[in-house]
Write a protein that holds these residues in place. Structure first.
Motif, mmCIF file in Angstrom:
data_model
loop_
_atom_site.group_PDB
_atom_site.id
_atom_site.type_symbol
_atom_site.label_atom_id
_atom_site.label_comp_id
_atom_site.label_asym_id
_atom_site.label_seq_id
_atom_site.Cartn_x
_atom_site.Cartn_y
_atom_site.Cartn_z
ATOM 1 N N TRP A 1 -20.770 -0.355 -44.107
ATOM 2 C CA TRP A 1 -19.418 -0.903 -44.076
ATOM 3 C C TRP A 1 -18.430 -0.228 -45.018
ATOM 4 O O TRP A 1 -17.221 -0.375 -44.833
ATOM 5 N N VAL A 2 -18.888 0.545 -45.979
ATOM 6 C CA VAL A 2 -17.968 1.196 -46.914
ATOM 7 C C VAL A 2 -17.719 2.638 -46.477
ATOM 8 O O VAL A 2 -18.638 3.460 -46.440
ATOM 9 N N VAL A 3 -16.467 2.925 -46.138
ATOM 10 C CA VAL A 3 -16.089 4.273 -45.725
ATOM 11 C C VAL A 3 -16.282 5.224 -46.903
ATOM 12 O O VAL A 3 -15.822 4.952 -48.009
ATOM 13 N N GLY A 4 -16.991 6.306 -46.675
ATOM 14 C CA GLY A 4 -17.240 7.312 -47.702
ATOM 15 C C GLY A 4 -18.659 7.290 -48.220
ATOM 16 O O GLY A 4 -19.170 8.310 -48.655
ATOM 17 N N VAL B 1 -10.865 -11.949 -45.510
ATOM 18 C CA VAL B 1 -11.383 -11.024 -46.507
ATOM 19 C C VAL B 1 -10.211 -10.174 -46.985
ATOM 20 O O VAL B 1 -9.488 -9.579 -46.186
ATOM 21 N N ARG B 2 -10.049 -10.141 -48.294
ATOM 22 C CA ARG B 2 -8.961 -9.378 -48.924
ATOM 23 C C ARG B 2 -9.602 -8.335 -49.828
ATOM 24 O O ARG B 2 -10.450 -8.667 -50.667
ATOM 25 N N ILE B 3 -9.197 -7.082 -49.655
ATOM 26 C CA ILE B 3 -9.726 -6.013 -50.494
ATOM 27 C C ILE B 3 -8.556 -5.301 -51.170
ATOM 28 O O ILE B 3 -7.560 -4.980 -50.536
ATOM 29 N N THR B 4 -8.677 -5.141 -52.485
ATOM 30 C CA THR B 4 -7.691 -4.365 -53.240
ATOM 31 C C THR B 4 -8.424 -3.220 -53.915
ATOM 32 O O THR B 4 -9.588 -3.359 -54.314
ATOM 33 N N GLU B 5 -7.746 -2.095 -54.008
ATOM 34 C CA GLU B 5 -8.358 -0.917 -54.627
ATOM 35 C C GLU B 5 -7.336 -0.209 -55.496
ATOM 36 O O GLU B 5 -6.191 -0.014 -55.085
ATOM 37 N N LEU C 1 -5.711 5.185 -48.930
ATOM 38 C CA LEU C 1 -6.502 4.020 -49.314
ATOM 39 C C LEU C 1 -6.298 2.887 -48.319
ATOM 40 O O LEU C 1 -7.249 2.173 -47.981
ATOM 41 N N LYS C 2 -5.076 2.716 -47.832
ATOM 42 C CA LYS C 2 -4.791 1.676 -46.842
ATOM 43 C C LYS C 2 -5.611 1.923 -45.572
ATOM 44 O O LYS C 2 -6.242 1.014 -45.042
ATOM 45 N N TRP C 3 -5.621 3.167 -45.092
ATOM 46 C CA TRP C 3 -6.395 3.503 -43.894
ATOM 47 C C TRP C 3 -7.880 3.279 -44.142
ATOM 48 O O TRP C 3 -8.574 2.680 -43.335
ATOM 49 N N ARG C 4 -8.379 3.789 -45.281
ATOM 50 C CA ARG C 4 -9.802 3.682 -45.595
ATOM 51 C C ARG C 4 -10.249 2.222 -45.652
ATOM 52 O O ARG C 4 -11.291 1.847 -45.101
ATOM 53 N N THR D 1 -8.731 -0.399 -44.297
ATOM 54 C CA THR D 1 -8.628 -1.013 -42.969
ATOM 55 C C THR D 1 -9.928 -0.779 -42.212
ATOM 56 O O THR D 1 -10.499 -1.699 -41.611
ATOM 57 N N GLU D 2 -10.416 0.448 -42.250
ATOM 58 C CA GLU D 2 -11.676 0.773 -41.569
ATOM 59 C C GLU D 2 -12.864 0.108 -42.257
ATOM 60 O O GLU D 2 -13.788 -0.376 -41.589
ATOM 61 N N THR D 3 -12.852 0.035 -43.579
ATOM 62 C CA THR D 3 -13.926 -0.643 -44.304
ATOM 63 C C THR D 3 -14.015 -2.112 -43.878
ATOM 64 O O THR D 3 -15.107 -2.614 -43.608
ATOM 65 N N LEU D 4 -12.875 -2.793 -43.794
ATOM 66 C CA LEU D 4 -12.879 -4.196 -43.378
ATOM 67 C C LEU D 4 -13.299 -4.343 -41.914
ATOM 68 O O LEU D 4 -13.966 -5.317 -41.557
ATOM 69 N N ARG D 5 -12.919 -3.398 -41.078
ATOM 70 C CA ARG D 5 -13.350 -3.444 -39.675
ATOM 71 C C ARG D 5 -14.868 -3.353 -39.592
ATOM 72 O O ARG D 5 -15.520 -4.110 -38.878
ATOM 73 N N ARG D 6 -15.452 -2.440 -40.371
ATOM 74 C CA ARG D 6 -16.909 -2.277 -40.385
ATOM 75 C C ARG D 6 -17.608 -3.509 -40.954
ATOM 76 O O ARG D 6 -18.632 -3.945 -40.426
ATOM 77 N N LEU D 7 -17.066 -4.058 -42.044
ATOM 78 C CA LEU D 7 -17.645 -5.267 -42.639
ATOM 79 C C LEU D 7 -17.639 -6.398 -41.608
ATOM 80 O O LEU D 7 -18.636 -7.119 -41.466
ATOM 81 N N ALA D 8 -16.535 -6.552 -40.885
ATOM 82 C CA ALA D 8 -16.439 -7.584 -39.868
ATOM 83 C C ALA D 8 -17.485 -7.366 -38.772
ATOM 84 O O ALA D 8 -18.166 -8.319 -38.359
#
Length: 144
Positions: A28-31, A102-106, A125-128, A130-137
């Motif tokens: 779920w974590v991009v990178g 789910v709220r993610i701040t970086e 970071l916004k794009w990354r 967004t994809e991280t939350l999509r994967r987590l979901a």
């Protein structure tokens, strides 16, 4: 600091079960490319995930450490991805009925990434995230 939110069609406990299973981190974590080890007490404060970032054959070994955690509610991580640097990442889970916001701040906090003006780093970071939350979901909503 960038912030992203997503409504996940799973309970906070279901989302937390993904976050608290360190071996799922690269799903779920991009990178994050692969896990090398997970501290036994993950996600306790001070515990670490030992992962690799990048793409084969250019993988770099690094780690992510828990700075703060409230099981089922939130986790704050110090994510390392050198040579880019380090970031502080906060993930918060809020129940919305039987679903979870789910709220993610970086925030880049060390290394070259912390020196780049926010106006330039924020879109990536916004794009990354967004994809991280999509994967987590995807993982939380489909995990049995």
């Amino acid at each position: 600091m960038t912030e992203n939110t997503r409504l996940v069609h799973a309970t906070p406990d279901q989302v937390w079960s993904v976050i608290s299973d360190g071996w799922l981190y690269p799903l779920w974590v991009v990178g994050a490319a692969r896990m090398r080890d997970v501290d036994e007490d993950w996600p306790a404060v001070g515990s670490k995930l030992h992962h690799s970032v990048g793409s084969w054959p250019l993988l770099l070994d690094d780690e992510t450490e828990v700075l703060d955690a409230t099981p089922g509610r939130s986790i704050t991580l110090r994510a390392r991805a050198w040579p880019a640097g380090e970031a502080e990442v906060h993930v918060r889970l809020d129940a919305v009925g039987v679903e979870t916001e789910v709220r993610i701040t970086e925030e880049p906090v060390a290394g070259p990434g912390a020196l780049v003006p926010r106006a330039f780093v924020a879109p990536s970071l916004k794009w990354r995230n967004t994809e991280t939350l999509r994967r987590l979901a995807l993982v939380a909503e489909n995990r049995t």
